[in-house]
Design a protein around this motif. Structure first.
Motif, PDB file in Angstrom:
ATOM      1  N   UNK A  41       9.267   2.627  11.170  1.00 52.96           N
ATOM      2  CA  UNK A  41       9.021   1.616  12.250  1.00 52.96           C
ATOM      3  C   UNK A  41       8.548   1.393  13.264  1.00 52.96           C
ATOM      4  N   UNK A  42       7.825   1.635  12.943  1.00 51.59           N
ATOM      5  CA  UNK A  42       6.328   1.410  13.554  1.00 51.59           C
ATOM      6  C   UNK A  42       5.576   0.754  13.002  1.00 51.59           C
ATOM      7  N   UNK A  43       6.168  -0.803  12.824  1.00 51.30           N
ATOM      8  CA  UNK A  43       4.632  -0.954  11.628  1.00 51.30           C
ATOM      9  C   UNK A  43       3.896  -1.472  12.131  1.00 51.30           C
ATOM     10  N   UNK A  44       2.916  -2.617  13.505  1.00 53.74           N
ATOM     11  CA  UNK A  44       1.846  -2.889  13.658  1.00 53.74           C
ATOM     12  C   UNK A  44       0.931  -1.946  13.069  1.00 53.74           C
ATOM     13  N   UNK A  45       0.928  -0.166  13.704  1.00 51.13           N
ATOM     14  CA  UNK A  45      -0.071   1.199  13.023  1.00 51.13           C
ATOM     15  C   UNK A  45       0.837   1.327  11.452  1.00 51.13           C
ATOM     16  N   UNK A  46       1.656   0.966  11.209  1.00 48.63           N
ATOM     17  CA  UNK A  46       1.532   1.316   9.182  1.00 48.63           C
ATOM     18  C   UNK A  46       0.296   0.456   8.703  1.00 48.63           C
ATOM     19  N   UNK A  47       1.043  -1.131   9.600  1.00 44.17           N
ATOM     20  CA  UNK A  47      -0.524  -2.209   8.288  1.00 44.17           C
ATOM     21  C   UNK A  47      -1.712  -2.115   8.698  1.00 44.17           C
ATOM     22  N   UNK A  48      -2.092  -1.367   9.787  1.00 44.94           N
ATOM     23  CA  UNK A  48      -3.748  -1.017  10.320  1.00 44.94           C
ATOM     24  C   UNK A  48      -3.883   0.088   9.546  1.00 44.94           C
ATOM     25  N   UNK A  49      -3.245   1.409   9.358  1.00 44.79           N
ATOM     26  CA  UNK A  49      -4.196   2.084   8.935  1.00 44.79           C
ATOM     27  C   UNK A  49      -3.820   2.109   7.208  1.00 44.79           C
ATOM     28  N   UNK A  50      -2.142   1.067   6.033  1.00 44.56           N
ATOM     29  CA  UNK A  50      -2.319   0.716   5.806  1.00 44.56           C
ATOM     30  C   UNK A  50      -3.380  -0.010   4.412  1.00 44.56           C
ATOM     31  N   UNK A  51      -3.991  -0.865   5.656  1.00 48.65           N
ATOM     32  CA  UNK A  51      -4.581  -1.512   4.976  1.00 48.65           C
ATOM     33  C   UNK A  51      -6.135  -1.107   5.513  1.00 48.65           C
ATOM     34  N   UNK A  52      -6.750  -0.382   6.073  1.00 47.58           N
ATOM     35  CA  UNK A  52      -7.757   0.592   6.112  1.00 47.58           C
ATOM     36  C   UNK A  52      -8.100   1.696   4.519  1.00 47.58           C
ATOM     37  N   UNK A  53      -7.217   2.384   4.291  1.00 49.65           N
ATOM     38  CA  UNK A  53      -6.713   3.578   3.574  1.00 49.65           C
ATOM     39  C   UNK A  53      -6.661   1.984   1.982  1.00 49.65           C
ATOM     40  N   UNK A  54      -6.471   0.833   1.568  1.00 50.27           N
ATOM     41  CA  UNK A  54      -6.109  -0.113   0.454  1.00 50.27           C
ATOM     42  C   UNK A  54      -7.156  -0.387   0.651  1.00 50.27           C
ATOM     43  N   UNK A  55      -8.616  -0.784   1.713  1.00 46.91           N
ATOM     44  CA  UNK A  55     -10.098  -1.035   1.368  1.00 46.91           C
ATOM     45  C   UNK A  55     -10.826   0.268   1.039  1.00 46.91           C
ATOM     46  N   UNK A  56     -10.871   1.470   1.773  1.00 48.70           N
ATOM     47  CA  UNK A  56     -11.475   3.121   0.888  1.00 48.70           C
ATOM     48  C   UNK A  56     -11.348   3.612   0.474  1.00 48.70           C
ATOM     49  N   UNK A  57      -9.808   3.481  -0.709  1.00 47.20           N
ATOM     50  CA  UNK A  57      -9.991   4.465  -1.555  1.00 47.20           C
ATOM     51  C   UNK A  57     -10.276   3.477  -3.223  1.00 47.20           C
ATOM     52  N   UNK A  58     -10.155   4.745  -3.833  1.00 46.93           N
ATOM     53  CA  UNK A  58     -10.556   4.523  -5.372  1.00 46.93           C
ATOM     54  C   UNK A  58      -9.331   3.993  -5.663  1.00 46.93           C
ATOM     55  N   UNK A  59      -7.815   4.293  -5.665  1.00 43.55           N
ATOM     56  CA  UNK A  59      -6.814   3.641  -5.857  1.00 43.55           C
ATOM     57  C   UNK A  59      -6.587   2.398  -4.859  1.00 43.55           C
ATOM     58  N   UNK A  60      -6.303   1.339  -4.947  1.00 44.16           N
ATOM     59  CA  UNK A  60      -5.716   1.521  -3.724  1.00 44.16           C
ATOM     60  C   UNK A  60      -3.892   0.588  -3.768  1.00 44.16           C
ATOM     61  N   UNK A  61      -3.578   0.499  -5.337  1.00 41.45           N
ATOM     62  CA  UNK A  61      -1.895   0.194  -5.357  1.00 41.45           C
ATOM     63  C   UNK A  61      -1.697   1.182  -4.775  1.00 41.45           C
ATOM     64  N   UNK A  62      -0.904   2.062  -4.461  1.00 39.06           N
ATOM     65  CA  UNK A  62      -0.240   3.040  -2.889  1.00 39.06           C
ATOM     66  C   UNK A  62       0.087   1.731  -2.295  1.00 39.06           C
ATOM     67  N   UNK A  63      -1.581   1.891  -1.571  1.00 39.72           N
ATOM     68  CA  UNK A  63      -1.065   1.450  -0.120  1.00 39.72           C
ATOM     69  C   UNK A  63      -1.181   0.320   0.083  1.00 39.72           C
ATOM     70  N   UNK A  64      -1.385  -0.815  -0.881  1.00 37.38           N
ATOM     71  CA  UNK A  64      -1.227  -1.655  -1.108  1.00 37.38           C
ATOM     72  C   UNK A  64       0.132  -1.961  -0.869  1.00 37.38           C
ATOM     73  N   UNK A  65       0.758  -1.373  -1.798  1.00 34.31           N
ATOM     74  CA  UNK A  65       2.375  -2.306  -2.254  1.00 34.31           C
ATOM     75  C   UNK A  65       3.305  -0.992  -0.454  1.00 34.31           C
ATOM     76  N   UNK A  66       2.403  -0.116  -0.052  1.00 34.80           N
ATOM     77  CA  UNK A  66       2.914   0.204   0.487  1.00 34.80           C
ATOM     78  C   UNK A  66       3.088  -0.835   2.074  1.00 34.80           C
ATOM     79  N   UNK A  67       1.590  -1.526   1.957  1.00 30.95           N
ATOM     80  CA  UNK A  67       0.438  -2.482   3.236  1.00 30.95           C
ATOM     81  C   UNK A  67       2.473  -3.755   3.269  1.00 30.95           C
ATOM     82  N   UNK A  68       2.275  -3.636   1.668  1.00 26.72           N
ATOM     83  CA  UNK A  68       3.044  -5.396   1.234  1.00 26.72           C
ATOM     84  C   UNK A  68       4.507  -4.881   2.353  1.00 26.72           C
ATOM     85  N   UNK A  69       5.572  -4.056   1.350  1.00 27.07           N
ATOM     86  CA  UNK A  69       6.104  -3.300   2.166  1.00 27.07           C
ATOM     87  C   UNK A  69       6.298  -3.641   3.720  1.00 27.07           C
ATOM     88  N   UNK A  70       5.423  -3.148   4.197  1.00 28.52           N
ATOM     89  CA  UNK A  70       5.109  -3.555   5.727  1.00 28.52           C
ATOM     90  C   UNK A  70       4.976  -4.839   6.429  1.00 28.52           C
TER      91      UNK A  70
END
Length: 167
Positions: A41-70
């Motif tokens: 339930x710590x959504x602000x932290x979740x969003x920040x880490x997931x946003x960064x993960x989706x921008x830096x990774x070679x396969x951003x699909x999973x972090x983007x899905x988690x980001x959308x859920x957050x």
């Protein structure tokens, strides 16, 4: 890194995650940390880490899905929809992301789009009690009461924890 390990260990203690601490890429670490923050339930932290993960990774699909859920859980439905649509575009065979997109559509009042998403997710994973339960809610919202009653029954058959979904 120690804070990350403590957070992940804490989430695993509560049965919230079932992965190993990553040994390599920072994008994987950020994605798993963001997912863990979302689950507690710590959504602000979740969003920040997931946003960064989706921008830096070679396969951003999973972090983007988690980001959308957050974003959805935080109530930012337009951003949730955007992130989930990108995730589904990158990985059209991910029933969880498609189901989350359906839930976002329902939260936006777009029940037809929600039902279409749930049906697509069920074609990929017909054994998802979560998807059956939420599809039943969307069908009910749309006025399809007969089918709306059948979907939650199927959810309860697959997983008794979803008997709440039955009419």
């Amino acid at each position: 890194i120690d804070e990350c390990k403590r957070l992940l260990a804490s989430a695993e203690d509560y049965g919230m995650v079932s992965f190993q601490f990553p040994s390599g890429d920072m994008d994987e670490l950020y994605a798993k940390l963001g997912s863990s923050y979302r689950m507690i339930g710590r959504l602000d932290e979740a969003i920040e880490f997931l946003r960064q993960a989706s921008e830096m990774g070679s396969d951003p699909a999973w972090p983007l899905a988690e980001l959308g859920a957050a974003y959805r859980e935080k109530g930012d439905l337009p951003r949730a929809k955007d992130a989930l649509e990108k995730a589904v575009e990158l990985n059209p065979d991910d029933p969880w992301a498609i189901g989350e997109l359906g839930k976002t559509h329902r939260d936006m009042g777009k029940t037809g789009a929600a039902v279409r998403s749930y049906r697509k997710a069920l074609k990929l994973d017909a054994e998802s009690a979560w998807t059956w339960a939420h599809m039943g809610e969307a069908l009910h919202d749309r006025g399809d009461y007969k089918e709306a009653g059948e979907a939650p029954e199927r959810a309860g058959e697959l997983d008794p924890a979803y008997t709440w979904a039955s009419p």
